[in-house]
Design a protein around this motif. Structure first.
Motif, PDB file in Angstrom:
ATOM      1  N   ARG B 273      52.217  32.596  -7.422  1.00 26.05           N
ATOM      2  CA  ARG B 273      51.174  33.307  -6.402  1.00 26.05           C
ATOM      3  C   ARG B 273      49.596  33.460  -6.854  1.00 26.05           C
ATOM      4  N   GLU B 274      50.137  34.123  -7.778  1.00 25.99           N
ATOM      5  CA  GLU B 274      48.981  35.071  -8.755  1.00 25.99           C
ATOM      6  C   GLU B 274      48.714  33.887  -9.295  1.00 25.99           C
ATOM      7  N   ILE B 277      46.226  32.186  -7.003  1.00 27.86           N
ATOM      8  CA  ILE B 277      44.583  33.155  -7.124  1.00 27.86           C
ATOM      9  C   ILE B 277      43.685  33.448  -8.059  1.00 27.86           C
ATOM     10  N   LEU B 278      43.886  33.950  -9.339  1.00 33.28           N
ATOM     11  CA  LEU B 278      43.786  33.837  -9.771  1.00 33.28           C
ATOM     12  C   LEU B 278      42.261  32.402 -11.051  1.00 33.28           C
ATOM     13  N   ARG B 279      42.785  31.537 -10.865  1.00 32.57           N
ATOM     14  CA  ARG B 279      42.411  30.554 -11.004  1.00 32.57           C
ATOM     15  C   ARG B 279      41.516  29.856  -9.245  1.00 32.57           C
ATOM     16  N   ALA B 280      41.834  30.881  -7.917  1.00 30.69           N
ATOM     17  CA  ALA B 280      40.840  30.362  -7.021  1.00 30.69           C
ATOM     18  C   ALA B 280      39.547  31.161  -7.164  1.00 30.69           C
ATOM     19  N   LEU B 281      39.827  31.702  -7.949  1.00 25.11           N
ATOM     20  CA  LEU B 281      39.490  33.621  -8.371  1.00 25.11           C
ATOM     21  C   LEU B 281      37.389  32.837  -9.949  1.00 25.11           C
ATOM     22  N   GLY B 282      38.129  31.878  -9.851  1.00 26.09           N
ATOM     23  CA  GLY B 282      37.883  30.883 -11.509  1.00 26.09           C
ATOM     24  C   GLY B 282      37.880  31.478 -12.690  1.00 26.09           C
ATOM     25  N   TRP B 283      38.817  31.633 -12.814  1.00 28.16           N
ATOM     26  CA  TRP B 283      39.714  31.648 -13.859  1.00 28.16           C
ATOM     27  C   TRP B 283      40.047  30.424 -14.707  1.00 28.16           C
ATOM     28  N   ARG B 284      39.389  30.192 -16.127  1.00 30.43           N
ATOM     29  CA  ARG B 284      39.480  28.873 -16.089  1.00 30.43           C
ATOM     30  C   ARG B 284      41.047  28.985 -17.208  1.00 30.43           C
ATOM     31  N   THR B 285      41.495  27.826 -16.935  1.00 36.07           N
ATOM     32  CA  THR B 285      42.583  27.502 -17.913  1.00 36.07           C
ATOM     33  C   THR B 285      43.177  28.433 -19.016  1.00 36.07           C
ATOM     34  N   ARG B 287      41.595  31.214 -19.287  1.00 35.46           N
ATOM     35  CA  ARG B 287      42.366  31.775 -20.035  1.00 35.46           C
ATOM     36  C   ARG B 287      43.461  32.602 -19.208  1.00 35.46           C
ATOM     37  N   PRO B 364      45.980  25.596  -8.290  1.00 36.64           N
ATOM     38  CA  PRO B 364      45.446  27.011  -6.975  1.00 36.64           C
ATOM     39  C   PRO B 364      45.716  26.721  -5.697  1.00 36.64           C
ATOM     40  N   ALA B 365      45.621  25.943  -5.145  1.00 35.46           N
ATOM     41  CA  ALA B 365      45.741  25.348  -3.708  1.00 35.46           C
ATOM     42  C   ALA B 365      47.573  25.815  -3.289  1.00 35.46           C
ATOM     43  N   ILE B 368      48.890  29.319  -4.499  1.00 32.20           N
ATOM     44  CA  ILE B 368      48.474  30.397  -3.426  1.00 32.20           C
ATOM     45  C   ILE B 368      49.649  29.617  -1.754  1.00 32.20           C
TER      46      ILE B 368
END
Lengths: 236, 371
Positions: B273-274, B277-285, B287, B364-365, B368
């Motif tokens: 889930r984390e 969330i990070l992907r949803a917050l804009g983190w690239r693969t 990262r 991401p979805a 989450i």
């Protein structure tokens, strides 16, 4: 509502299915949101409101239809990370803060995708904490905060890269009414002060009533939309 | 907070699991580093023997399983002396047997006349006298262990010898042993006319490597030992030790890799889930990959540090055993620690590839929604 402001989110006849097509979450949903507008999406559980928000946030892609944000069809983008990082700020029903980080550190998480230095990130996080009235809780970890406080930190995190659009998925769903109203007050204040476009999903009519416009969904479609009573009262 | 601190902070979320994984990997790294130190030290001890005295190079029997099994004759010495570039050849016969508490007491039999060439720096007394079959020169470590001084008697192979000198050569095996008359060692070893090694002194201006290569070409049964890389020609034991070390290194990487993979897979699935969330917050693969790989590398660097420390402690304890003490003095070269570090990084990368790929490939979805 056509007050001449630019349309920044344009959802056109979007279909989204799950379970290999057996579950139709969105069935030709169409929605336009203008710059700086506060739109509340309501409807019963399972009507597709969170799915619609996820599609606008580019967390997943629609089966068909188009989603145009700031004139760009986002579903055709190969890498959506930059869009999510720069254009969208997301607030979830659960705060989803990292438990090992302090409030200030959590707010810095999206900023790792920017060129800001560690010092700049920290300063900005403290400014955002002050914006949500949490300046004195910078060093607290999520476990040391109340539900409402955690959600305010999550709002500050959503604003960390200065997105023009804020998407909130049931942000008060896990809070008592007092804390929920406080979170709503913060969101409303940010939308007004910063001129961000706010799209909020809520099944709570009290929360939805605070929006400029309410969109009602049922079975994956938008069945009704119009100015909220509160907005109408403000106009009067 | 710098990204590296975020990575470190993630590892501290599961302190016990992180600690146990570090401990598990460090055991493998300890083995690799300790074995590396011991192998190198054993090689160094062998090299000290091959370079003993003031010779330019030494010659042994090609293909010997162990240095002490090398068997040469007077004819071999004659073959060498036929080369005009060679000034002198000193033959020695080596034997190993228990003396006092040392089960591997090295005895070097040499013609006393050759001690001019095979020099053992004296700290007390004198060299062996010509024709005196019951004289012995002890290494300083041996003298300490046997509590023997010049003029006193010591017993070797059930024979009594008078200590006439004490030397310090700097070679662990020689300083823990003794130099005796060649004829005496040949007699109790029943190896009449035989040598273990021939020490060669060349005339000034001679290219040692060219000469050594020529000797090997013309006499394939002889192995010339110019530097340490030649040791394997007369001591396959060290080659075997190297092979064991390599095998353990590979095993350590695979076993450590599985341990790291287990830890990282658990961490990744727990944090599904984390990552969403990070992907949803804009983190690239990229990262996400960096974070998971970074956690794995940091984990293994901690293991490498702990493993290296344990290896130093372990080798210091091991050389307290008399049997080991007689052979090696631990030499902590950067190579052994770099090998441990390389194992750590190899383990980190091997163990993190799959978890990192999994973490980066979460939708991401879906992540989450994951509970």
């Amino acid at each position: 509502m056509s007050d001449g402001r630019e349309i920044v989110i344009d959802v056109r006849n979007v279909v989204k299915t799950f379970d290999e097509g057996h579950t139709r979450a969105l069935d030709g949903a169409t929605l336009q949101v203008r710059r700086g507008e506060f739109v509340a999406i309501t409807g019963p559980s399972g009507c597709g409101k969170s799915t619609l928000l996820h599609l606008i946030a580019a967390l997943e892609r629609p089966d068909s239809g188009e989603i145009v944000v700031y004139g760009e069809e986002i579903t055709r983008r190969r890498d959506l990370s930059a869009y999510r990082a720069r254009t969208i700020g997301l607030v979830f029903q659960l705060h989803n803060l990292l438990p090992n980080l302090t409030a200030a550190e959590n707010i810095q998480v999206p900023m790792y995708e920017t060129d800001l230095s560690a010092g700049q990130r920290r300063r900005k996080a403290l400014e955002l904490l002050a914006l949500v009235d949490m300046a004195d809780k910078a060093r607290k970890r999520p476990a040391q905060l109340s539900g409402g406080e955690r959600q305010r930190v999550a709002i500050a995190r959503a604003l960390s890269n200065d997105p023009p659009i804020l998407l909130a998925d049931e942000p008060t769903g896990n809070l008592d009414s007092k804390a929920g109203l406080r979170v709503l007050e913060v969101l409303r204040g940010i939308q007004r002060q910063r001129g961000v476009t706010l799209v909020l999903v809520s099944h709570d009519p009290t929360i939805a009533a605070a929006a400029d416009r309410i969109v009602r969904m049922l079975d994956g479609r938008i069945i009704e939309e119009g100015a909220s009573a509160e907005a109408a009262a403000r106009v009067v | 907070m710098p990204f590296i601190l975020l990575i470190f902070s993630n590892l501290l979320r599961q302190k016990i699991r992180t600690g146990l994984t570090v401990l598990g990997i460090s055991i493998g790294i300890t083995t690799v580093v300790a074995l590396g130190v011991i192998t190198h030290s054993a090689r160094a001890s062998t090299e000290e023997i091959l370079r003993a005295g003031t010779s330019d190079f030494s010659v042994g029997r090609a293909g010997s399983a162990d240095l002490t099994f090398s068997t040469l004759t007077g004819d071999d010495a004659e073959k060498l002396l036929a080369y005009p570039q060679i000034e002198h050849v000193s033959g020695v016969l080596m034997a190993i047997s228990r003396v006092g508490s040392n089960p591997f007491f090295v005895q070097v039999g040499i013609d006393p006349a050759d001690l001019t060439y095979f020099e053992m720096p004296l700290v007390d007394g004198r060299k062996l006298a010509a024709g005196a079959g019951d004289e012995i020169m002890l290494g300083n470590e041996a003298a300490d262990n046997l509590d023997a001084a010049v003029g006193e008697s010591v017993e070797v192979r059930e024979q009594s010898f008078t200590v006439v000198g004490i030397y310090h050569s700097g070679a662990v095996m020689l300083d823990g042993g003794a130099v005796l008359p060649l004829a005496t060692v040949r007699e109790y070893e029943r190896k009449a006319g035989l040598y273990t090694l021939l020490y060669v002194r060349v005339r000034p201006g001679t290219d040692v490597e060219v000469l050594a290569a020529r000797i090997e070409e013309e006499h394939p049964d002889l192995a010339t030992l110019v530097d340490l890389s030649d040791v394997g020609e007369v001591d396959q034991g060290l080659e075997i030790l190297d092979a064991i070390n390599l095998g353990i290194t590979i095993l350590a990487i695979f076993i450590g890799g599985i341990a790291v993979m287990n830890t990282m897979v658990m961490a990744v699935f727990e944090r599904t889930r984390e990552f969403g969330i990070l992907r949803a917050l804009g983190w690239r693969t990229r990262r996400i990959l960096q974070m998971v790989l970074g956690e794995s590398i940091l984990l293994c660097l901690m293991a490498a540090a702990l493993g290296s420390l344990l290896a130093v402690i372990l080798t210091k304890l091991v050389v307290l055993l008399p049997a080991i003490q007689a052979f090696i003095s631990p030499e902590y070269t950067p190579d052994a620690f770099l090998r441990g570090l390389a194992v750590g990084i190899g383990v980190a990368i091997l163990g993190a590839l799959y978890p990192a790929y999994r973490a980066a490939s979460f939708s991401p979805a879906q992540a989450i929604r994951y509970e």
